[in-house]
Design a protein around this motif. Structure first.
Motif, short mmCIF file in Angstrom:
data_model
loop_
_atom_site.label_atom_id
_atom_site.label_comp_id
_atom_site.label_asym_id
_atom_site.label_seq_id
_atom_site.Cartn_x
_atom_site.Cartn_y
_atom_site.Cartn_z
N UNK A 187 49.26 18.35 -24.49
CA UNK A 187 48.33 18.50 -25.60
C UNK A 187 47.76 19.92 -25.64
N UNK A 188 47.47 20.49 -24.47
CA UNK A 188 46.95 21.85 -24.42
C UNK A 188 48.00 22.84 -24.92
N UNK A 189 49.24 22.66 -24.53
CA UNK A 189 50.32 23.55 -24.98
C UNK A 189 50.51 23.46 -26.49
N UNK A 190 50.42 22.26 -27.03
CA UNK A 190 50.54 22.09 -28.48
C UNK A 190 49.40 22.80 -29.20
N UNK A 191 48.19 22.70 -28.67
CA UNK A 191 47.03 23.35 -29.29
C UNK A 191 47.20 24.87 -29.31
N UNK A 192 47.75 25.43 -28.22
CA UNK A 192 47.95 26.88 -28.16
C UNK A 192 48.95 27.33 -29.21
N UNK A 193 49.99 26.53 -29.45
CA UNK A 193 50.99 26.89 -30.47
C UNK A 193 50.38 26.85 -31.86
N UNK A 194 49.67 25.76 -32.18
CA UNK A 194 49.06 25.65 -33.51
C UNK A 194 48.00 26.73 -33.72
N UNK A 195 47.28 27.06 -32.66
CA UNK A 195 46.27 28.12 -32.76
C UNK A 195 46.91 29.46 -33.06
N UNK A 196 47.99 29.78 -32.34
CA UNK A 196 48.67 31.06 -32.55
C UNK A 196 49.30 31.14 -33.94
N UNK A 197 49.88 30.03 -34.39
CA UNK A 197 50.49 30.02 -35.72
C UNK A 197 49.42 30.18 -36.80
N UNK A 226 56.79 27.05 -23.51
CA UNK A 226 55.86 26.35 -22.62
C UNK A 226 55.54 24.97 -23.16
N UNK A 227 55.37 24.89 -24.48
CA UNK A 227 55.08 23.59 -25.09
C UNK A 227 56.27 22.64 -24.91
N UNK A 228 57.49 23.16 -25.10
CA UNK A 228 58.66 22.32 -24.96
C UNK A 228 58.77 21.77 -23.54
N UNK A 229 58.50 22.63 -22.56
CA UNK A 229 58.57 22.20 -21.17
C UNK A 229 57.51 21.13 -20.87
N UNK A 230 56.27 21.37 -21.36
CA UNK A 230 55.19 20.41 -21.11
C UNK A 230 55.46 19.10 -21.83
N UNK A 231 55.92 19.18 -23.08
CA UNK A 231 56.22 17.97 -23.84
C UNK A 231 57.37 17.19 -23.22
N UNK A 232 58.35 17.93 -22.70
CA UNK A 232 59.50 17.28 -22.07
C UNK A 232 59.07 16.47 -20.85
N UNK A 233 58.20 17.06 -20.03
CA UNK A 233 57.70 16.33 -18.86
C UNK A 233 56.94 15.08 -19.28
N UNK A 234 56.07 15.23 -20.27
CA UNK A 234 55.25 14.11 -20.73
C UNK A 234 56.12 13.00 -21.32
N UNK A 235 56.99 13.37 -22.26
CA UNK A 235 57.82 12.36 -22.92
C UNK A 235 58.85 11.75 -21.98
N UNK A 236 59.43 12.59 -21.11
CA UNK A 236 60.47 12.09 -20.22
C UNK A 236 59.91 11.06 -19.24
N UNK A 237 58.76 11.37 -18.65
CA UNK A 237 58.17 10.41 -17.72
C UNK A 237 57.77 9.13 -18.44
#
Length: 585
Positions: A187-197, A226-237
């Motif tokens: 969620x933090x990684x997603x927020x950083x992406x939306x903030x930067x965009x 970074x978001x892809x890596x964090x999301x992958x860990x979250x979704x994969x688990x």
């Protein structure tokens, strides 16, 4: 507050709606007990071991009737659940937005993109968990009822049903900590992406002028990776656990069916009992899988609530009992009417102190008085604390100490107090919406209650409107980009004037105006003797036309008097005016 405390407070917001939703879905999940018993009777009848004398067609009719009743129950449950879901997430979003608007600190560090992401995704996560709690209760009730029936059929086989359930519970508990960590990171990684965009879209011109397209793109790529890596860990688990939960129950089902076949050959089970076991077994083992699934999402709901809590001062504000309008007409805008005792006579500020988050910059021990109908100018070099002082006075940033009095009465909550019709404020950079100029000025006020034309005239906008194709109904573009800087500032002034506020606070609103337009604006404002002005400015003409001037330096008011007296007594004011005349301030 703990996750379950906050969820319980949400449930208590509309207890009868929650109870109706819960009972409906518990009944939906328990209802399959009845078809199972009918199926057992059907197969026992075929084997000549019937317990009831209904006949085949009677059982088929009974089964069809129960199916229709189940369908109707699901339809009612869907309608109730939709209403309940909107109520739960609506309460969280409503209270979060109210706190953000009312508090100078709540949500202040969040970007627009991150805030929208929290309000959308995290509120829905909490909504899902509460709604799924009905499924959890219903499946638990079904598992208990069916377990009692199955124990009467075969205690040994029923005991085997517990094996996958125990495995799922242990696995869910062991993985809960890692799940919570991965969800926070994603969620933090997603927020950083939306903030930067969001920042990139809002600064397209600056990026092009600096020829920084490649660097901005590279930065977004890093954040995206970074978001892809964090999301992958979250979704994969989450998916791995979901798969284990589901397949563990299916493996358990296969083992139990093999054992049941042996009991059937030995005559320990009737054909109807076997059919009943098979019918119930899928639902009972589904309960085990859903338990693990629900536990995963409960942990993720804790993360969602903590992120929602970051938008407010106290987490309990999220779940306060406040009115929520989901149907019918919305209430009109609340407009406070001031009686004679509330009209501004004297505003007193004593020892106002406020510091920014770095702890070094801010204002210290600021004191002054404003009398009704006067024009007070606040001046000082860049960084002297002018804007900070005004924001602390109005409650737009937290103050460390000091007192503010309105007609001798203390102002306990300045953020809620200094709003129209008591006060109106125009910041250095006014915020305009992608709408017409008329709607940007009125902002929801019925036109019949606002003297729009007089406000436009006072704000020196009449000539500008004459040059616009649609006049006051001209769209101003995103953030007012179709208007010049001076037009944006004067639109903000007109917005203040239509609110008939007692105290008008301006933060350098004429910095983008030419000399003649600036003179017209301040002359028109000065002619309004019924208003009281507090104006941040370094413009000589505005300062010299003021009734009183506050000179600031280093976060303190170092001198205050009439402009004529200060010109003689204050070297700081003379330096400010000389620098302003040369274009340096």
């Amino acid at each position: 507050m703990k996750t379950y405390h906050l969820i319980w407070r949400v449930i208590r917001y509309r207890p009868w709606l929650y109870l109706a939703d819960a009972l409906t879905w518990i009944l939906i999940h328990v209802f399959p007990v009845v078809p199972g018993l009918i199926i057992r009777e059907f197969f026992d009848m075929l084997a000549g071991q019937s317990r009831l004398d209904l006949g085949i067609w009677g059982l088929i009719a009974l089964l069809a009737a129960t199916a229709m009743a189940h369908i109707a129950n699901i339809a009612v449950g869907a309608l109730v659940d939709i209403r309940h879901r909107f109520t739960m997430s609506g309460l969280l979003r409503r209270n979060a937005l109210e706190s953000m608007l009312a508090s100078p600190v709540a949500g202040g560090a969040k970007s627009t993109g991150e805030t929208v992401n929290i309000l959308e995704e995290d509120a829905k996560q909490v909504e899902d968990v509460i709604s799924w709690s009905f499924d959890m209760m219903g499946m638990t009730a079904f598992a208990i009822v069916s377990a009692v029936i199955l124990i009467r059929v075969s205690p040994q086989l029923t005991l085997m049903v517990l094996i996958p359930m125990i495995f799922v519970v242990m696995l869910a508990q062991s993985a809960s900590g890692r799940l919570e960590k991965y969800r926070r990171e994603s969620r933090r990684a997603t927020s950083l992406v939306t903030e930067a965009m969001g920042e990139a879209f809002g600064a397209v011109q600056a990026i092009k002028v600096a020829n920084a397209e490649d660097r901005v793109t590279a930065h977004l790529k890093v954040l995206g990776d970074r978001r892809r890596e964090a999301m992958l860990k979250d979704k994969l688990l989450s998916r791995i656990l979901d798969s284990i939960f589901e397949n563990a129950s299916k493996v358990g089902t296969g083992i139990i069916l093999l054992v049941a076949a042996r009991y059937l050959r030995l005559g320990a089970l009737t054909v109807g009992d076997f059919a009943l076991f098979v019918y119930y077994l899928d639902n009972v083992t589904e309960f085990a899988a859903f338990f693990g699934y629900f536990n995963v999402h409960y942990k993720q709901a804790g993360v969602a609530l903590s992120r929602l809590g970051s938008l407010v001062k106290e987490p309990k504000e999220l779940v306060e009992n406040k009115p929520l309008y989901l149907a019918g007409r919305l209430p009109g805008m609340r407009t406070d009417e001031l009686d004679d005792g509330d009209r501004l006579v004297k505003l007193t500020v004593k020892g106002l102190t406020a510091r920014h988050s770095d702890g070094e910059h801010g204002i210290e021990d600021v004191s002054f008085e404003l009398l009704r109908g006067t024009f007070t100018a606040v001046t000082g070099k860049i960084g002297s604390g002018k804007t900070t002082m005004v924001r602390a006075l109005l409650g737009l940033m937290p103050r460390d100490s000091g007192e503010v009095f309105w007609n001798g009465r203390p102002v306990e909550d300045p953020r809620a107090f200094f709003v129209p019709p008591r006060s109106a404020y125009a910041p250095q950079v006014p915020h305009l919406f992608s709408d017409t100029m008329r709607n940007n000025i009125l902002l929801g006020i019925p036109e019949g209650e606002a003297n729009l034309q007089e406000s436009i005239k006072t704000a020196a906008l009449e000539e500008d409107l004459a040059d616009l194709e649609k006049g006051v109904d001209t769209p101003v573009g995103p953030r007012g980009t179709k208007l010049s800087g001076g037009q944006q500032q004067r639109t903000a002034v007109a917005r203040m004037l239509v609110r008939h506020a007692e105290l008008m606070v301006f933060d350098d609103v004429s910095s983008a105006l030419d000399i003649e337009t600036e003179r017209q604006l301040w002359q028109a404002l000065a002619d309004r003797k019924d208003l009281t002005y507090l104006v941040i400015t370094n413009r000589r003409g505005v300062i010299m036309g003021a009734d009183k001037v506050l000179v600031m330096n280093g976060g303190r008011v170092i001198a205050q008097d009439t402009p004529d007296e200060l010109i003689r007594a204050s070297p700081e004011l003379r330096a400010i005016l000389e620098e302003a005349d040369s274009g340096g301030v």
